[in-house]
Scaffold this motif. Sequence first.
Motif, PDB file in Angstrom:
ATOM      1  N   ASP A 173     -39.985  31.567  55.533  1.00  0.00           N
ATOM      2  CA  ASP A 173     -39.666  32.929  55.080  1.00  0.00           C
ATOM      3  C   ASP A 173     -39.451  32.949  53.578  1.00  0.00           C
ATOM      4  O   ASP A 173     -39.950  33.833  52.876  1.00  0.00           O
ATOM      5  CB  ASP A 173     -38.403  33.437  55.794  1.00  0.00           C
ATOM      6  N   GLU A 174     -38.706  31.960  53.102  1.00  0.00           N
ATOM      7  CA  GLU A 174     -38.352  31.934  51.686  1.00  0.00           C
ATOM      8  C   GLU A 174     -39.602  31.926  50.807  1.00  0.00           C
ATOM      9  O   GLU A 174     -39.663  32.597  49.782  1.00  0.00           O
ATOM     10  CB  GLU A 174     -37.473  30.716  51.404  1.00  0.00           C
ATOM     11  N   TYR A 175     -40.601  31.146  51.202  1.00  0.00           N
ATOM     12  CA  TYR A 175     -41.800  31.047  50.360  1.00  0.00           C
ATOM     13  C   TYR A 175     -42.956  31.895  50.877  1.00  0.00           C
ATOM     14  O   TYR A 175     -44.099  31.741  50.431  1.00  0.00           O
ATOM     15  CB  TYR A 175     -42.221  29.585  50.222  1.00  0.00           C
ATOM     16  N   GLY A 176     -42.652  32.762  51.854  1.00  0.00           N
ATOM     17  CA  GLY A 176     -43.661  33.675  52.361  1.00  0.00           C
ATOM     18  C   GLY A 176     -44.857  32.971  52.987  1.00  0.00           C
ATOM     19  O   GLY A 176     -46.006  33.322  52.710  1.00  0.00           O
ATOM     20  N   LEU A 177     -44.597  31.981  53.837  1.00  0.00           N
ATOM     21  CA  LEU A 177     -45.689  31.193  54.428  1.00  0.00           C
ATOM     22  C   LEU A 177     -45.911  31.605  55.876  1.00  0.00           C
ATOM     23  O   LEU A 177     -45.005  32.091  56.553  1.00  0.00           O
ATOM     24  CB  LEU A 177     -45.347  29.714  54.366  1.00  0.00           C
TER      25      LEU A 177
ATOM     26  N   GLU B  20     -48.874  21.608  49.147  1.00  0.00           N
ATOM     27  CA  GLU B  20     -48.927  21.576  47.687  1.00  0.00           C
ATOM     28  C   GLU B  20     -47.850  22.501  47.105  1.00  0.00           C
ATOM     29  O   GLU B  20     -47.099  22.114  46.201  1.00  0.00           O
ATOM     30  CB  GLU B  20     -50.332  22.035  47.263  1.00  0.00           C
ATOM     31  N   LYS B  21     -47.767  23.690  47.702  1.00  0.00           N
ATOM     32  CA  LYS B  21     -46.821  24.696  47.235  1.00  0.00           C
ATOM     33  C   LYS B  21     -45.375  24.196  47.403  1.00  0.00           C
ATOM     34  O   LYS B  21     -44.555  24.302  46.486  1.00  0.00           O
ATOM     35  CB  LYS B  21     -47.033  25.968  48.062  1.00  0.00           C
ATOM     36  N   LEU B  22     -45.088  23.641  48.608  1.00  0.00           N
ATOM     37  CA  LEU B  22     -43.715  23.225  48.888  1.00  0.00           C
ATOM     38  C   LEU B  22     -43.310  22.009  48.063  1.00  0.00           C
ATOM     39  O   LEU B  22     -42.166  21.872  47.655  1.00  0.00           O
ATOM     40  CB  LEU B  22     -43.554  22.934  50.386  1.00  0.00           C
TER      41      LEU B  22
ATOM     42  N   VAL C  79     -39.516  18.760  51.126  1.00  0.00           N
ATOM     43  CA  VAL C  79     -40.444  17.822  51.754  1.00  0.00           C
ATOM     44  C   VAL C  79     -41.394  18.648  52.620  1.00  0.00           C
ATOM     45  O   VAL C  79     -40.970  19.280  53.583  1.00  0.00           O
ATOM     46  CB  VAL C  79     -39.716  16.792  52.640  1.00  0.00           C
ATOM     47  N   PRO C  80     -42.690  18.669  52.288  1.00  0.00           N
ATOM     48  CA  PRO C  80     -43.587  19.551  53.046  1.00  0.00           C
ATOM     49  C   PRO C  80     -43.733  19.123  54.498  1.00  0.00           C
ATOM     50  O   PRO C  80     -43.730  19.951  55.403  1.00  0.00           O
ATOM     51  CB  PRO C  80     -44.924  19.415  52.318  1.00  0.00           C
ATOM     52  N   PHE C  81     -43.855  17.821  54.728  1.00  0.00           N
ATOM     53  CA  PHE C  81     -44.134  17.350  56.078  1.00  0.00           C
ATOM     54  C   PHE C  81     -43.241  16.151  56.369  1.00  0.00           C
ATOM     55  O   PHE C  81     -43.213  15.200  55.580  1.00  0.00           O
ATOM     56  CB  PHE C  81     -45.614  16.950  56.196  1.00  0.00           C
TER      57      PHE C  81
ATOM     58  N   PHE D 213     -53.014  24.005  55.732  1.00  0.00           N
ATOM     59  CA  PHE D 213     -51.884  23.076  55.827  1.00  0.00           C
ATOM     60  C   PHE D 213     -51.624  22.419  54.476  1.00  0.00           C
ATOM     61  O   PHE D 213     -50.493  22.381  53.995  1.00  0.00           O
ATOM     62  CB  PHE D 213     -52.201  22.032  56.902  1.00  0.00           C
ATOM     63  N   PHE D 214     -52.701  21.941  53.836  1.00  0.00           N
ATOM     64  CA  PHE D 214     -52.497  21.206  52.583  1.00  0.00           C
ATOM     65  C   PHE D 214     -52.136  22.141  51.428  1.00  0.00           C
ATOM     66  O   PHE D 214     -51.421  21.737  50.502  1.00  0.00           O
ATOM     67  CB  PHE D 214     -53.726  20.363  52.244  1.00  0.00           C
ATOM     68  N   SER D 215     -52.599  23.412  51.490  1.00  0.00           N
ATOM     69  CA  SER D 215     -52.194  24.306  50.405  1.00  0.00           C
ATOM     70  C   SER D 215     -50.709  24.638  50.542  1.00  0.00           C
ATOM     71  O   SER D 215     -49.996  24.770  49.538  1.00  0.00           O
ATOM     72  CB  SER D 215     -53.082  25.560  50.358  1.00  0.00           C
TER      73      SER D 215
END
Lengths: 301, 501
Positions: free
Chosen positions: B240-244, B258-260, B266-268, B253-255
Amino acid sequence: MRKRWLKGERFVTLLLLLPSVIAVSVFVYGFIGWTGYVSMSNWNQLLPDYTFVGLRNFFKLFAHPRFQIDLKNLAVFTALFLTGALSIGFLLAVLLDRKIRAEGLFRTIYLYPMSLSFIVTGVVWRWLMNPGSPQMGSTGINLLLEKIGLGFLKSGWYTDPRVGIKAVAVAAVWQMSGYVMAMYLAGLRGIPETLREAARVDGASEWQVYRYVILPLLRPITLGAIIILGHISLKIYDLIVAMTGPGPGFSSDVPAYFMWETAFHANRFAQGAAIAVILLLMVSLLIVPYLIFSVRREAEV
Amino acid sequence: MRRAVLLLFFGLLVWGLIGWAQPGKEYVVPADTSLAAVAQEVFGDAAYAPAIMRATNAKSLADPAFLKINVLDMKIPAGAKLWIPERTWAEAFMAFWDPNRPEDLFGGGKLVVASWWTAGGEAEGLNALFEIYGKYHPDVQIVNATIAGGAGFVFRAVIKPRLIAGDPPDTFQLHAGLEVEGYSPETYLTPLDKLFEIEGWTEVLPKDLLDLLVYKGHYWGVPVNIHRANVLWFDKAIFDEYGLTPPEDWDEFFSICEKLKAEGVVPFVMGNAGGWEAAHLFETILVSTLGADGYKGLWTGETPWTSEGVTKALEILKKILDYVNPDYAALSWDGAGEYLIAHKGAMMIMGDWTNGWFMAKGYEGYGWAPVPGTRGIFDALSDTFCLPKRAPNPINALGWLRICGSKEGQIAFNTRKGSIPARTDLTPEEKALFNPYLQSCMEDFARDAIVPSVIHGAAAIESWVTDFKDAVNLFLVTKDIPGTQNMLVEAAEAALAEMGK
């Protein structure tokens, strides 16, 4: 003649020895033989299959990438563990031998880790060497480094494939160097002060006294320590299980762990037995010369 | 006062008796007769006499009002109280009772259940099954023989020597699928085809699952649940915070990653302390790059391991490693899940036992989606219970297996464990007992293409699973795509040769 041999004390001695001789020959040597037999069979599923395949399991094993890594890890571990435990143990013994105050207290402190099982040591060091992360924060040694301003020294420890087994060696050295210290301390106490005095009178520096007088006299103890530590090191398993498991890219894997996995997970019992035989051969390379050496010495005495 | 106590006492007694009642009925003998005659009368077949004897004896252990029958041809006096079991139990008993074991006609004894369900929702689910079993078989003492260790890897290492030594538990947990090969079922397990037929399970279990359960032409285990392996879990607060929105394919997934990463999240997250978690992740990537049929073909030899899809899956895994938490080698999957709970990590891929774990942790801010590129595919695994040939109390185990396969057992178990029932004949009211994730999972299971999980024992024999796992673990460090693909090819060749043998 024969009757007399069976009579009296000798007979009783034999009778008393018999149960343990039988038990040892079945449960130790019998099973060693059995393992050797299985290692040359085709038992690579749950159902036993004793078809003789010669040394095929061994050839396959040495070509196995994981086993090659394991052997390398074992060599690194043994080298680090032996040099670490011997040198730290010797250093501690020399320091304690300086007739310091509260020697008993320090002796107990240094010897204490040995009373723990490798499982406990493994769990404790797993926590101490927990890598942590920037998001979740550091723990253990990394936290300590951070607090004292040495944050740049933080490491992934056992989770870093370049460290891997070396981290385990640190834990093993921590546990066993106190034991080596106790052995050396006993040895040092057995060296008469007059010998050192004589050397000093001859103009030897303190360094030379240790290098040319004390160390040669302690050689039997060093040998004993190498044998004891060496066979622990070759058979190491519980410490790995508790501390790291096989680690990233098998960087902390050892043959004993692989043996367990290949036999009881992959059902390759023959391959597991082959690893057991290799381990036995490696340990006997270490032990047998020592046994010959000590038997000879006893005969001389 | 005394009266009240007496009344209460009798009230409790009656309540207790009803509570214990196993389906079946009481039968008071009108005139002197034999068991065979009773069996002829109630079942229309005198051969069911042993089933009545067992049921009545089991009853009499708890309630002396029932007749204790010592031998099959004992004379039954008028007025004696017997217990007539329900027909399916009588049939199952007759199908599995060995006439050389007269001791099984007396009831009582133990039931040793071995599983790797030691904690949390899993243990609660197991206890729910024990409760139901105790209700129907109060004469039997249940022994809960659990062995801890991720995904049963330790458990299997303990059970195998016991099987070889002829000292198995009465029943033990087994993943549906080719894992059974590792137990040499023809030698060590009892085929359960008759039980499936008597209980009508072939009608209520989905066909994909039934196919998975058959090995060498027989059923060897009774499935209690279904888990899904290809689920992407994410923290809603971060999304929610980053509008994903949950990624549909790997590019998305990878974009997101990259953003996070740029934001310091930690993205994943993953853990690999158990040694199987990374292989689990890789398995779901293979499903995404090869599709349902392509992935299934990997395990039958129809899809070559040299194919483009495998290379692509390795490339994706390699790229994911740039975005994972640095301490993954020290964490198990649940340790990694702590990142999501703390809102420090955004996404993780793990089976849907994660859902039960999140619930147990009181964490509600999670969302789920299929692993990128696997919408419409259900990577499934199932837990079953089997009957070892040399089980010390096979009839007690038989009663256990019936409960595992029953609707009552599966609802009680799965609502607590956080998985979906293997049976597909639940009414809408019964489905409403499950939480939102599980309800959506049931819908997907009914609609999606089902593929068998490899790391959880369904798709391949155990030696292959081990080689597969080893290759992935090595890859995490070497990141050598051609070398790893080569290892996978060799593992497949060896395993396929062994299976053909």
